[in-house]
Design an enzyme around this catalytic site. Structure first.
Site, mmCIF file in Angstrom:
data_model
loop_
_atom_site.group_PDB
_atom_site.id
_atom_site.type_symbol
_atom_site.label_atom_id
_atom_site.label_comp_id
_atom_site.label_asym_id
_atom_site.label_seq_id
_atom_site.Cartn_x
_atom_site.Cartn_y
_atom_site.Cartn_z
ATOM 1 N N LYS A 133 5.473 -61.201 24.864
ATOM 2 C CA LYS A 133 5.170 -62.623 25.042
ATOM 3 C C LYS A 133 3.701 -62.741 25.425
ATOM 4 O O LYS A 133 3.282 -62.183 26.432
ATOM 5 C CB LYS A 133 6.055 -63.221 26.132
ATOM 6 C CG LYS A 133 5.816 -64.721 26.348
ATOM 7 C CD LYS A 133 6.942 -65.315 27.162
ATOM 8 C CE LYS A 133 6.657 -66.758 27.540
ATOM 9 N NZ LYS A 133 7.738 -67.285 28.401
ATOM 10 N N ASP A 148 15.704 -74.924 22.775
ATOM 11 C CA ASP A 148 15.008 -73.726 22.294
ATOM 12 C C ASP A 148 14.894 -72.685 23.409
ATOM 13 O O ASP A 148 14.465 -71.558 23.151
ATOM 14 C CB ASP A 148 13.614 -74.081 21.753
ATOM 15 C CG ASP A 148 12.791 -74.882 22.734
ATOM 16 O OD1 ASP A 148 13.276 -75.940 23.186
ATOM 17 O OD2 ASP A 148 11.678 -74.457 23.079
ATOM 18 N N ASN A 149 15.277 -73.055 24.616
ATOM 19 C CA ASN A 149 15.247 -72.096 25.720
ATOM 20 C C ASN A 149 16.647 -71.698 26.161
ATOM 21 O O ASN A 149 16.858 -71.251 27.284
ATOM 22 C CB ASN A 149 14.476 -72.685 26.909
ATOM 23 C CG ASN A 149 12.977 -72.796 26.625
ATOM 24 O OD1 ASN A 149 12.455 -72.069 25.780
ATOM 25 N ND2 ASN A 149 12.305 -73.697 27.306
ATOM 26 N N ASP A 198 -2.857 -71.073 21.507
ATOM 27 C CA ASP A 198 -3.579 -69.811 21.297
ATOM 28 C C ASP A 198 -2.702 -68.568 21.203
ATOM 29 O O ASP A 198 -3.201 -67.464 20.987
ATOM 30 C CB ASP A 198 -4.628 -69.621 22.406
ATOM 31 C CG ASP A 198 -4.000 -69.602 23.791
ATOM 32 O OD1 ASP A 198 -2.753 -69.609 23.894
ATOM 33 O OD2 ASP A 198 -4.761 -69.568 24.779
ATOM 34 N N GLY A 199 -1.407 -68.722 21.436
ATOM 35 C CA GLY A 199 -0.530 -67.548 21.336
ATOM 36 C C GLY A 199 -0.629 -66.601 22.520
ATOM 37 O O GLY A 199 -0.037 -65.525 22.509
ATOM 38 N N ARG A 253 9.358 -58.075 27.061
ATOM 39 C CA ARG A 253 10.682 -58.400 27.571
ATOM 40 C C ARG A 253 11.763 -57.847 26.655
ATOM 41 O O ARG A 253 11.496 -57.509 25.498
ATOM 42 C CB ARG A 253 10.808 -59.898 27.821
ATOM 43 C CG ARG A 253 10.446 -60.774 26.644
ATOM 44 C CD ARG A 253 10.457 -62.243 27.048
ATOM 45 N NE ARG A 253 10.386 -63.097 25.875
ATOM 46 C CZ ARG A 253 10.449 -64.417 25.910
ATOM 47 N NH1 ARG A 253 10.579 -65.043 27.059
ATOM 48 N NH2 ARG A 253 10.393 -65.124 24.804
ATOM 49 N N GLY A 281 5.894 -69.136 19.189
ATOM 50 C CA GLY A 281 4.474 -69.451 19.065
ATOM 51 C C GLY A 281 3.591 -68.403 19.723
ATOM 52 O O GLY A 281 2.396 -68.305 19.423
ATOM 53 N N ARG A 282 4.187 -67.665 20.639
ATOM 54 C CA ARG A 282 3.399 -66.607 21.273
ATOM 55 C C ARG A 282 4.252 -65.388 21.594
ATOM 56 O O ARG A 282 3.832 -64.509 22.336
ATOM 57 C CB ARG A 282 2.731 -67.115 22.529
ATOM 58 C CG ARG A 282 3.689 -67.719 23.537
ATOM 59 C CD ARG A 282 2.941 -67.983 24.807
ATOM 60 N NE ARG A 282 3.706 -68.847 25.683
ATOM 61 C CZ ARG A 282 3.308 -69.192 26.876
ATOM 62 N NH1 ARG A 282 2.155 -68.737 27.335
ATOM 63 N NH2 ARG A 282 4.022 -69.978 27.630
ATOM 64 N N GLY A 315 9.586 -72.498 17.187
ATOM 65 C CA GLY A 315 9.432 -71.086 16.807
ATOM 66 C C GLY A 315 8.682 -70.282 17.839
ATOM 67 O O GLY A 315 8.139 -70.814 18.807
HETATM 68 P P1 AMP Z 1 8.196 -73.263 26.116
HETATM 69 O O1 AMP Z 1 8.104 -74.599 26.756
HETATM 70 O O2 AMP Z 1 7.420 -72.196 26.804
HETATM 71 O O3 AMP Z 1 9.599 -72.849 25.856
HETATM 72 O O4 AMP Z 1 7.469 -73.392 24.699
HETATM 73 C C1 AMP Z 1 7.800 -74.359 23.738
HETATM 74 C C2 AMP Z 1 7.173 -73.994 22.424
HETATM 75 O O5 AMP Z 1 5.751 -73.918 22.545
HETATM 76 C C3 AMP Z 1 7.607 -72.646 21.853
HETATM 77 O O6 AMP Z 1 7.675 -72.785 20.469
HETATM 78 C C4 AMP Z 1 6.487 -71.734 22.261
HETATM 79 O O7 AMP Z 1 6.390 -70.615 21.427
HETATM 80 C C5 AMP Z 1 5.280 -72.647 22.132
HETATM 81 N N1 AMP Z 1 4.153 -72.228 22.987
HETATM 82 C C6 AMP Z 1 4.050 -72.342 24.340
HETATM 83 N N2 AMP Z 1 2.871 -71.858 24.771
HETATM 84 C C7 AMP Z 1 2.198 -71.418 23.684
HETATM 85 C C8 AMP Z 1 0.928 -70.813 23.459
HETATM 86 N N3 AMP Z 1 0.078 -70.567 24.455
HETATM 87 N N4 AMP Z 1 0.601 -70.487 22.196
HETATM 88 C C9 AMP Z 1 1.423 -70.736 21.177
HETATM 89 N N5 AMP Z 1 2.618 -71.311 21.308
HETATM 90 C C10 AMP Z 1 3.019 -71.653 22.542
HETATM 91 MG MG MG Z 2 10.483 -71.343 25.136
#
Ligand code: AMP
Ligand code: MG
Length: 547
Positions: free
Chosen positions: A145, A292-293, A157-158, A215, A124-125, A122
């Site tokens: 973001k 998810d990407n 931490d979001g 974005r 997350g940030r 989901g």
């Molecule tokens: P990513 O590898 O950036 O695509 O992130 C994978 C997952 O981790 C996604 O659900 C992001 O929303 C979550 N995520 C990455 N960095 C953070 C963060 N600093 N705080 C909260 N969620 C994060």
């Molecule tokens: Mg991602």
């Protein structure tokens, strides 16, 4: 264009007459309106069921300041360039103020990470603020973001650090101008708050400046939004989400039905193939091709530890987390996209009722990729059409030579257009236009030079059989072979300067990258191969996921 140093409006001639103040823009939220949301309204981490998203407000930041603004995206959305870096735009895109019509939410999705099902991930940030209709009539979602915790933040931490936000802001725009399907970026906002990150995952966490990117894309829905609903057996919601995406973003396919779901999936396969072929053409390595990407629209999405091939090396990945397995290295990207599409197909079986039509539709991926990549190779090499074994061998031998001694892919192809094609050209003259692409002296040793010249002779002979007009051939090559890409070390230089409050580097780079195929002789230094000091510097050669 950045606002950190210059906050004046652009000269009147550059102002788009069609823009209005951000506060006058109307926002809506068709995704949130069409689909059920999570009844819980706070941002505590939790498993969410039977909802496509969770309503969540951005967490305000101490001192939001617009650090950079993309005028072209502002024009597209009809949003006027901020008059001050501390104005209402900083408040809104820093997450401190929600405008009427915006109904911020974080989306629920899951995904396969590095080949394994990871369950709920989901936003997350990331927090979607709302949608607006652009100057082109298209619908655009504005998403922050780094705007704070959401129910999907798990233990994180979001937030986002400045370095990763600059990289996302710059690269999404650079990719757009290269002609690669991508999400866009409107604004980069400094938060005035520190974010603690362990950049090398070695126990040395340190505070870094925080930032937020606003974005923009028609939608940020990913493969994973569908996967989570299939995995958690919520077929009704799966269907509603598919119907929403089709009627809103694939309206040309007609009213949803099992046949239309299949045609839709086929179109996703086609778009994904085209996107990956474009990545391969420009030497882009996404770095984290988890499901998810992967955008449901076939856009490049989620710029993290991405990088650009410098020395041509199919096994190269910028992502240190993937240094062992190299699952997401340059050369694997086409095959990984297919793997990801298979996962999406598995999630969509419930809609179609049978997996056979989806399996058939999947063939569109391979067909499109092969056709597009072949076409692009023809353009890159300046050969009208790459056909037959001889041509394949010529092209493969060329790539092999590039790999044998470290050769910059971008400079090689750009130089290839200037190689003399006459049968009586001497070896030195033939190799000369490629010299700038060589990273080591090994490339200049007689043995390699003569192999290179031999290949160039075969190549020149092949080009002569086309009989194309030389200027037209060079122009066609230069449209497929960018001179300027966002080299890893250039992005890092822009970050270093911005961290010290100097926006001139990002400003100049962004301007140059708007015309990546043009010669721009005055900016030739930005086309140089990576300098030696950058070879092993973090951020310039290898990137961690810590962002
Ligand atoms: P990513 O590898 O950036 O695509 O992130 C994978 C997952 O981790 C996604 O659900 C992001 O929303 C979550 N995520 C990455 N960095 C953070 C963060 N600093 N705080 C909260 N969620 C994060
Ligand atoms: Mg991602």
């Amino acid at each position: 264009m950045p606002l950190a140093t210059a906050t004046q409006r652009a000269p009147a001639a550059e102002q788009d007459a069609g823009t209005i103040a951000l506060t006058d823009v109307s926002f809506e939220n068709t995704l949130a309106a069409a689909l059920p949301g999570d009844p819980v309204l706070d941002n505590r981490p939790r498993q969410v069921r039977h909802a496509a998203y969770s309503r969540v407000e951005p967490t305000p930041v101490r001192e939001p300041r617009i650090l950079a603004w993309a005028d072209a995206v502002g024009d597209l959305l009809g949003i006027a360039r901020p008059e001050s870096p501390l104005g209402i735009e900083a408040q809104v895109f820093g997450g401190n103020k929600v405008l009427p019509g915006m109904k911020p939410y974080a989306a629920r999705y899951g995904g396969h990470q590095f080949g394994h099902w990871a369950g709920q991930l989901g936003d997350g940030r990331a927090i979607t603020l709302g949608e607006t209709i652009g100057a082109d009539g298209g619908r655009y979602e504005l998403q922050l973001k780094g705007a704070g915790r959401t129910p999907y933040s798990r233990t994180a931490d979001g937030r986002a650090v400045l370095r990763s936000s600059v990289r996302e802001f710059m690269c999404s725009e650079a990719m757009h101008y290269l002609g690669v399907p991508t999400t866009r970026a409107l604004a980069l906002v400094g938060t005035g708050e520190a974010v603690v990150r362990d950049m090398f995952y070695d126990g040395n966490a340190a505070p870094e400046p925080g930032a937020i990117v606003c974005r923009v894309a028609p939608t940020f829905v990913r493969f994973g939004n569908f996967q989570i609903l299939a995995a958690q057996q919520e077929p009704d919601l799966l269907k509603r989400l598919a119907d929403y995406v089709i009627t809103t973003h694939y309206a040309e396919l007609g009213a949803p039905s099992p046949e239309v779901y299949t045609r839709w999936f086929e179109e996703i396969c086609r778009r994904t193939a085209l996107m990956v072929a474009e990545w391969m053409r420009v030497g882009f390595v996404h770095g984290v091709m988890n499901t998810d990407n992967m955008s449901i629209l076939g856009l490049t999405i989620d710029y993290g530890p991405y990088g650009w091939l410098e020395g041509y090396e199919p096994g190269w990945t910028p992502n240190t987390t993937d240094a062992q397995g190299r699952r997401y290295c340059y050369g694997n990207q086409p095959q990984i996209a297919l793997w990801n599409l298979v996962q999406l197909a598995n999630a969509l079986i419930a809609l179609v009722g049978d997996k056979a039509p989806l399996e058939q539709a999947l063939a569109a991926y391979g067909e499109t990729y092969t056709r597009e990549w072949r076409r692009m190779l023809g353009e890159k090499f300046g050969i009208e059409a790459i056909e037959g074994d001889e041509d394949d061998k010529l092209v493969n031998d060329g790539f092999e030579l590039m790999q044998d001694v470290e050769t910059d892919m971008t400079l090689f192809f750009r130089g290839l257009a200037r190689v003399p094609l006459a049968a009586d050209a001497d070896n030195a003259a033939m190799v000369e236009p490629l010299r700038r692409a060589f990273y080591t002296d090994e490339a200049l040793e007689p043995e390699h030079l003569s192999r290179m010249a031999q290949w160039l002779r075969r190549y020149a002979a092949r080009v002569r059989t086309d009989g194309a007009a030389p200027e037209a051939r060079v122009a066609r090559m230069n449209r497929a072979n960018p001179k300027y890409v966002l080299r890893n070390y250039l992005a890092q230089l822009a970050i270093d300067a911005l961290e010290l409050g100097d926006a001139s580097v990002i400003e100049r780079l962004m301007r140059v990258l708007e015309r990546p195929y043009d010669e721009q002789p005055e900016n030739d230094d930005l086309a140089d191969k990576r300098p030696e000091w950058a070879r092993n510097r973090p951020g310039c050669s290898a990137l961690s996921c810590s962002s």
